[in-house]
Design a protein around this motif. Sequence first.
Motif, PDB file in Angstrom:
ATOM      1  N   ILE A 273       0.838  -1.206   0.000  1.00 35.11           N
ATOM      2  CA  ILE A 273       0.000   0.000   0.000  1.00 35.11           C
ATOM      3  C   ILE A 273       0.867   1.248   0.000  1.00 35.11           C
ATOM      4  CG2 ILE A 273      -1.587   1.350   1.427  1.00 35.11           C
ATOM      5  CD1 ILE A 273      -2.888  -1.297   2.277  1.00 35.11           C
ATOM      6  N   VAL A 274       1.897   1.254   0.858  1.00 37.25           N
ATOM      7  CA  VAL A 274       2.791   2.409   0.929  1.00 37.25           C
ATOM      8  C   VAL A 274       3.502   2.629  -0.405  1.00 37.25           C
ATOM      9  CG1 VAL A 274       4.877   3.314   2.015  1.00 37.25           C
ATOM     10  CG2 VAL A 274       3.112   2.227   3.417  1.00 37.25           C
ATOM     11  N   SER A 275       3.972   1.531  -1.000  1.00 34.73           N
ATOM     12  CA  SER A 275       4.680   1.632  -2.278  1.00 34.73           C
ATOM     13  C   SER A 275       3.758   2.111  -3.389  1.00 34.73           C
ATOM     14  CB  SER A 275       5.286   0.274  -2.646  1.00 34.73           C
ATOM     15  OG  SER A 275       5.898   0.323  -3.914  1.00 34.73           O
ATOM     16  N   THR A 276       2.532   1.550  -3.429  1.00 37.97           N
ATOM     17  CA  THR A 276       1.571   1.942  -4.476  1.00 37.97           C
ATOM     18  C   THR A 276       1.149   3.389  -4.315  1.00 37.97           C
ATOM     19  OG1 THR A 276       0.755  -0.332  -4.537  1.00 37.97           O
ATOM     20  CG2 THR A 276      -0.640   1.362  -5.522  1.00 37.97           C
ATOM     21  N   ASP A 277       0.907   3.794  -3.048  1.00 42.85           N
ATOM     22  CA  ASP A 277       0.514   5.178  -2.795  1.00 42.85           C
ATOM     23  C   ASP A 277       1.615   6.144  -3.226  1.00 42.85           C
ATOM     24  OD1 ASP A 277      -1.475   7.005  -1.472  1.00 42.85           O
ATOM     25  OD2 ASP A 277       0.320   7.480  -0.292  1.00 42.85           O
ATOM     26  N   GLY A 278       2.855   5.764  -3.001  1.00 38.18           N
ATOM     27  CA  GLY A 278       3.974   6.608  -3.431  1.00 38.18           C
ATOM     28  C   GLY A 278       4.039   6.730  -4.940  1.00 38.18           C
ATOM     29  N   ASP A 279       3.832   5.589  -5.637  1.00 41.51           N
ATOM     30  CA  ASP A 279       3.856   5.624  -7.105  1.00 41.51           C
ATOM     31  C   ASP A 279       2.730   6.486  -7.658  1.00 41.51           C
ATOM     32  OD1 ASP A 279       6.057   3.983  -7.062  1.00 41.51           O
ATOM     33  OD2 ASP A 279       4.911   2.119  -7.353  1.00 41.51           O
ATOM     34  N   ILE A 280       1.530   6.371  -7.032  1.00 42.03           N
ATOM     35  CA  ILE A 280       0.376   7.155  -7.515  1.00 42.03           C
ATOM     36  C   ILE A 280       0.629   8.649  -7.311  1.00 42.03           C
ATOM     37  CG2 ILE A 280      -2.053   7.683  -7.068  1.00 42.03           C
ATOM     38  CD1 ILE A 280      -2.451   4.709  -6.425  1.00 42.03           C
ATOM     39  N   ASN A 281       1.126   9.018  -6.126  1.00 40.69           N
ATOM     40  CA  ASN A 281       1.416  10.430  -5.857  1.00 40.69           C
ATOM     41  C   ASN A 281       2.471  10.988  -6.811  1.00 40.69           C
ATOM     42  OD1 ASN A 281      -0.414  10.583  -3.752  1.00 40.69           O
ATOM     43  ND2 ASN A 281       1.117  10.004  -2.195  1.00 40.69           N
ATOM     44  N   GLN A 282       3.468  10.169  -7.103  1.00 31.08           N
ATOM     45  CA  GLN A 282       4.514  10.592  -8.040  1.00 31.08           C
ATOM     46  C   GLN A 282       3.934  10.870  -9.409  1.00 31.08           C
ATOM     47  OE1 GLN A 282       7.634  11.135  -7.172  1.00 31.08           O
ATOM     48  NE2 GLN A 282       8.324  11.720  -9.215  1.00 31.08           N
ATOM     49  N   LYS A 283       3.041   9.952  -9.861  1.00 27.89           N
ATOM     50  CA  LYS A 283       2.447  10.123 -11.189  1.00 27.89           C
ATOM     51  C   LYS A 283       1.541  11.357 -11.246  1.00 27.89           C
ATOM     52  CE  LYS A 283       0.125   7.422 -14.765  1.00 27.89           C
ATOM     53  NZ  LYS A 283      -0.625   8.562 -15.288  1.00 27.89           N
ATOM     54  N   ILE A 284       0.784  11.565 -10.107  1.00 24.63           N
ATOM     55  CA  ILE A 284      -0.115  12.728 -10.085  1.00 24.63           C
ATOM     56  C   ILE A 284       0.687  14.020 -10.213  1.00 24.63           C
ATOM     57  CG2 ILE A 284      -1.633  14.066  -8.564  1.00 24.63           C
ATOM     58  CD1 ILE A 284      -2.709  11.376  -7.515  1.00 24.63           C
ATOM     59  N   TYR A 285       1.771  14.153  -9.483  1.00 25.19           N
ATOM     60  CA  TYR A 285       2.561  15.389  -9.531  1.00 25.19           C
ATOM     61  C   TYR A 285       3.289  15.534 -10.870  1.00 25.19           C
ATOM     62  CZ  TYR A 285       1.713  16.391  -4.640  1.00 25.19           C
ATOM     63  OH  TYR A 285       1.118  16.708  -3.454  1.00 25.19           O
ATOM     64  N   GLU A 286       3.617  14.432 -11.492  1.00 30.59           N
ATOM     65  CA  GLU A 286       4.221  14.503 -12.825  1.00 30.59           C
ATOM     66  C   GLU A 286       3.215  15.046 -13.836  1.00 30.59           C
ATOM     67  OE1 GLU A 286       7.200  14.003 -13.984  1.00 30.59           O
ATOM     68  OE2 GLU A 286       8.129  13.426 -12.070  1.00 30.59           O
ATOM     69  N   ASP A 287       1.949  14.578 -13.716  1.00 30.74           N
ATOM     70  CA  ASP A 287       0.912  15.054 -14.632  1.00 30.74           C
ATOM     71  C   ASP A 287       0.585  16.531 -14.409  1.00 30.74           C
ATOM     72  OD1 ASP A 287       0.797  12.536 -15.715  1.00 30.74           O
ATOM     73  OD2 ASP A 287      -0.936  11.900 -14.507  1.00 30.74           O
ATOM     74  N   LEU A 288       0.696  16.963 -13.132  1.00 31.64           N
ATOM     75  CA  LEU A 288       0.361  18.354 -12.837  1.00 31.64           C
ATOM     76  C   LEU A 288       1.381  19.343 -13.401  1.00 31.64           C
ATOM     77  CD1 LEU A 288      -0.914  18.112  -9.161  1.00 31.64           C
ATOM     78  CD2 LEU A 288      -2.262  18.594 -11.203  1.00 31.64           C
ATOM     79  N   LYS A 289       2.574  18.838 -13.695  1.00 32.69           N
ATOM     80  CA  LYS A 289       3.589  19.725 -14.257  1.00 32.69           C
ATOM     81  C   LYS A 289       3.151  20.344 -15.586  1.00 32.69           C
ATOM     82  CE  LYS A 289       7.679  17.517 -12.222  1.00 32.69           C
ATOM     83  NZ  LYS A 289       8.940  16.788 -12.546  1.00 32.69           N
ATOM     84  N   GLY A 290       2.370  19.613 -16.340  1.00 31.35           N
ATOM     85  CA  GLY A 290       1.967  20.107 -17.676  1.00 31.35           C
ATOM     86  C   GLY A 290       0.685  20.904 -17.684  1.00 31.35           C
ATOM     87  N   GLU A 291       0.054  21.142 -16.584  1.00 34.53           N
ATOM     88  CA  GLU A 291      -1.202  21.886 -16.516  1.00 34.53           C
ATOM     89  C   GLU A 291      -0.912  23.388 -16.557  1.00 34.53           C
ATOM     90  OE1 GLU A 291      -4.320  20.910 -16.479  1.00 34.53           O
ATOM     91  OE2 GLU A 291      -3.852  18.752 -16.533  1.00 34.53           O
TER      92      GLU A 291
END
Length: 367
Positions: free
Chosen positions: A318-336
């Motif tokens: 859960i901790v690992s998956t949550d970290g991966d999801i948060n990383q992806k979300i912030y990566e996507d926000l860079k292009g907004e």
Amino acid sequence: MIQDFFILCSGADAELLKTCSKGEQNKYAGIGATVFFTAVMAFIASSYALFTVFDNVYTAILFGLIWGLLIFNLDRFIVSTIKKRNSFSQEFFQATPRILLAIIIAIVISKPLEMKIFEKEINQVLLEQKNELTLANKDQLALQYTPKVEQLNQEITALKTEIATKEIETNALYDVYINEAEGTAGTKLLGKGPVYAEKREKHDAALNELNALKTTNAERITGLETQIADLNTEYAEVVKNSQPIIDSFDGLMARITALDELPWLPSFFIFLLFLAIETSPIIAKLLAQKGEYDIKSEEEESILSSWVTQKVAQRKLIVSTDGDINQKIYEDLKGESELYGYKKKKAEELLRLQADSFHDIQIKGLK
């Protein structure tokens, strides 16, 4: 009901044991009975030992009960924590500290009962020791009074010797004037002449001195004898006052010491008996084959261990998956671009406010 109580004493899981065969239940009931009766023996032994210390029945029973419960809890813990394994050496290594503890408990339990079993012999040894202490105490106390008494006796002897010496001198003078009167010595003239009178006067003077000396020395001797009598009375009183201390020399440590003076073989066998009683639950568990209860208990432990391992793995995932999801979300926000414009606007407002505040502070400083 009795079987349930002994199973409780064995420290086994009663609910799990109910699912096992009757033979398995009887085995653990027997182990629990051994634990229970060992605690009873500990209660009896400690109560007797504490009675010799406090000399009070109720106090001895109270602390003996506490000690018995302590031994019961220790034995129950020892037996319940020994788990059957597939290797005897592993089981024995696991039980070694518990066996050492059982040996210590056996020594503690057996010693008071040995003192009760050999009570008559111990009393005989204590009587001999008390007699020796009484004689030694008298000799030791006598060292404080004997020199004084001897000195006084020497003074009395000296006074009596002085009287005896004076008597000898007086008697010699008596013989001199008598011989003078008889004419057998001195002038050898028969009759009471001038020489006789002179010698008679010397004797009479010496006799008066002797009588005065007897009177004076008699008074001094009486005073010295009174002092000797007082010292003897004081000595007897001191011996009498110290005797109760010797008579009470029968406490726990004195009895243990007296027990050590008896032949060691009977005490050793009694110790072996209690050692066998104390270690019998442990030995029984070590020698017994793995039973139904042990298998089911191991299965429950395995289930619990697997469940805990699974939960830990899930939390890590859960901790690992949550970290991966948060990383992806912030990566996507860079292009907004909208988010970029909003943050830029807020940053500009913040810079303006900081510049205005700095400007106001500078103006106040110039006034």
